[in-house]
Design an enzyme around this catalytic site. Structure first.
Site, PDB file in Angstrom:
ATOM      1  N   TYR A  98       2.011  -7.188  -0.862  1.00  0.00           N
ATOM      2  CA  TYR A  98       2.713  -8.065   0.062  1.00  0.00           C
ATOM      3  C   TYR A  98       3.277  -9.293  -0.667  1.00  0.00           C
ATOM      4  CZ  TYR A  98       1.350  -5.420   4.178  1.00  0.00           C
ATOM      5  OH  TYR A  98       1.224  -4.434   5.113  1.00  0.00           O
ATOM      6  N   GLU A 140      -4.678  -3.028   8.330  1.00  0.00           N
ATOM      7  CA  GLU A 140      -4.829  -2.009   7.290  1.00  0.00           C
ATOM      8  C   GLU A 140      -6.233  -2.027   6.694  1.00  0.00           C
ATOM      9  OE1 GLU A 140      -1.469  -3.021   4.851  1.00  0.00           O
ATOM     10  OE2 GLU A 140      -0.136  -2.617   6.553  1.00  0.00           O
TER      11      GLU A 140
END
Length: 395
Positions: A98, A140
């Site tokens: 990310y 997640e």
């Protein structure tokens, strides 16, 4: 929740950013792959990059998330986040990636919008990004924990124990853990990621719906993609992978799964979208479900209809099950009212029906519109689309 100051800035700049988001995502992917070519080789779908659908999906998700923060500031758009998180988990996306995305995405925003990206604008969109990213990271992490996958490593080697042709271009693969360990649990409607090494050394990944639950194995079904860009992974699986061969397969993921209540259910599919529906039908039969079940399927012809016999057999085993099939170009005699495109006005559906849809985007749009017109609320309509989800954010 987005801060009040950032919300004002996002509201003012969303039209400009939204109007340029296609250019921004194009620059983003170019920068990302220049810096990290291994991501295009081994993580991202090269076909979806070639035809631009992945870029459209990213652009749509960012714009949809920002819009949701403005329109419903006290409600997190969990349905959209869950959809993305399950896809990410099936690929093994990690927290660190990310930050990589952030670096290149914001460089792309500055490159495209130039001086319009003031310090205040950058800070506001940075807040939007990390609200979305941190929410996804948390979801997640929970999915990885449930799958018993530390640090996002959901991959295991599986051995192909059988391959069964369903039609000329559809093949079902049954695989078992190569190390003899237990098969991971799955829910009807979920999918697995399959990674193969291609001739050029790339290790490409694709998702395939589970088309059954044999218990001691995972079963997924693959249509050979002949459209451009040609399906390099589907062709490899059909032409190169034999019984006894090894594949890297993820744990099952997917947020569109069959609920366990007793309300009526509609399973509507088109083409290879039948695969999760066959899994759901099998589950309903195996659990002795008494629910009212309506199965609707659309295909080009009888010979292109995968699991045609399975659909008839499974529906026949349900005490309150019916099947309605449409063919665009029937081979031989076929009812005129079932020729062409699906028309749900001819199918009795109770108002409390829960609908599950899977197929190409035009099919999903058409069927969802028909369901809404028939009085089925949007909250009871769930969909799965193969490939990048260009419909993110729709309730």
């Amino acid at each position: 929740m987005l801060s009040e100051k950032s919300a004002e800035t996002i509201r003012a700049t969303l039209p400009a950013v939204g109007g340029a988001i296609g250019d921004i995502t194009a620059v983003f992917y170019d920068r990302l792959f220049d810096a990290h070519p291994e991501l295009l080789r081994d993580l991202f779908n090269r076909g979806n990059q070639a035809n631009g659908t992945q870029r459209q999906a990213l652009a749509g998700s960012i714009a949809a998330f920002a819009t949701a923060l403005l329109e419903h500031p006290d409600v997190r758009p969990d349905a959209m986040l869950d959809r993305i998180a399950h896809k990410h988990a099936s690929l093994g996306v990690t927290r660190e990636q990310y930050q990589v995305v952030h670096t290149h995405l914001f460089a792309a925003i500055v490159q495209v919008l130039g001086e319009a990206v003031t310090e205040e604008v950058a800070a506001a969109w940075d807040e939007v990004y990390w609200l979305m990213a941190n929410a996804l990271i948390a979801i997640e992490a929970r999915l990885y924990e449930q799958a018993g996958a530390r640090d996002g490593d959901t991959w295991r080697p599986y051995r192909v124990v059988s391959r069964t042709p369903e039609t000329d271009d559809v093949m079902t693969f049954r695989v078992e853990p190569a190390d003899g360990s237990a098969v991971p649990a799955s829910r009807p409607g979920q999918y697995v990621s399959v990674q193969v090494e291609l001739a050029d050394g790339a290790r490409q990944i694709r998702q395939y719906s589970l088309s059954g639950n044999p218990g001691d194995a995972l079963q997924f079904t693959v249509r050979k993609v002949t459209d451009e860009p040609r399906g390099e992974v589907s062709h490899h699986l059909h032409e190169q992978v034999r019984e006894g061969g090894l594949l890297r397969v993820s744990a099952p993921f997917g947020d569109v799964t069959l609920d366990e209540d007793d309300t009526p259910v509609l399973l509507a599919s088109a083409g290879i979208g039948c695969t999760p529906m066959i899994s759901m039908l099998g589950h309903l039969v195996n659990t002795g479900s008494q629910r009212r079940v309506v199965a609707v399927h659309a295909d080009r012809t009888q010979s292109s209809h995968a699991f045609r016999a399975d659909l008839e057999e499974l529906v026949a085993k349900l005490p309150d099950g019916t099947a309605h099939v449409w063919y665009e170009q029937p081979e031989g005699p076929w009812p005129a009212e079932r020729t062409g495109l699906v028309d749900l006005t001819t199918v009795p559906l109770p108002a409390d029906t829960t609908a599950y849809l899977c197929g190409p985007l035009p099919f999903l749009r058409a069927v969802r519109t028909q369901l809404l017109e028939l009085g089925i609320p949007a909250s009871r309509i769930h969909y799965e689309v193969f490939g990048p989800d260009l419909w993110l954010g729709r309730n």
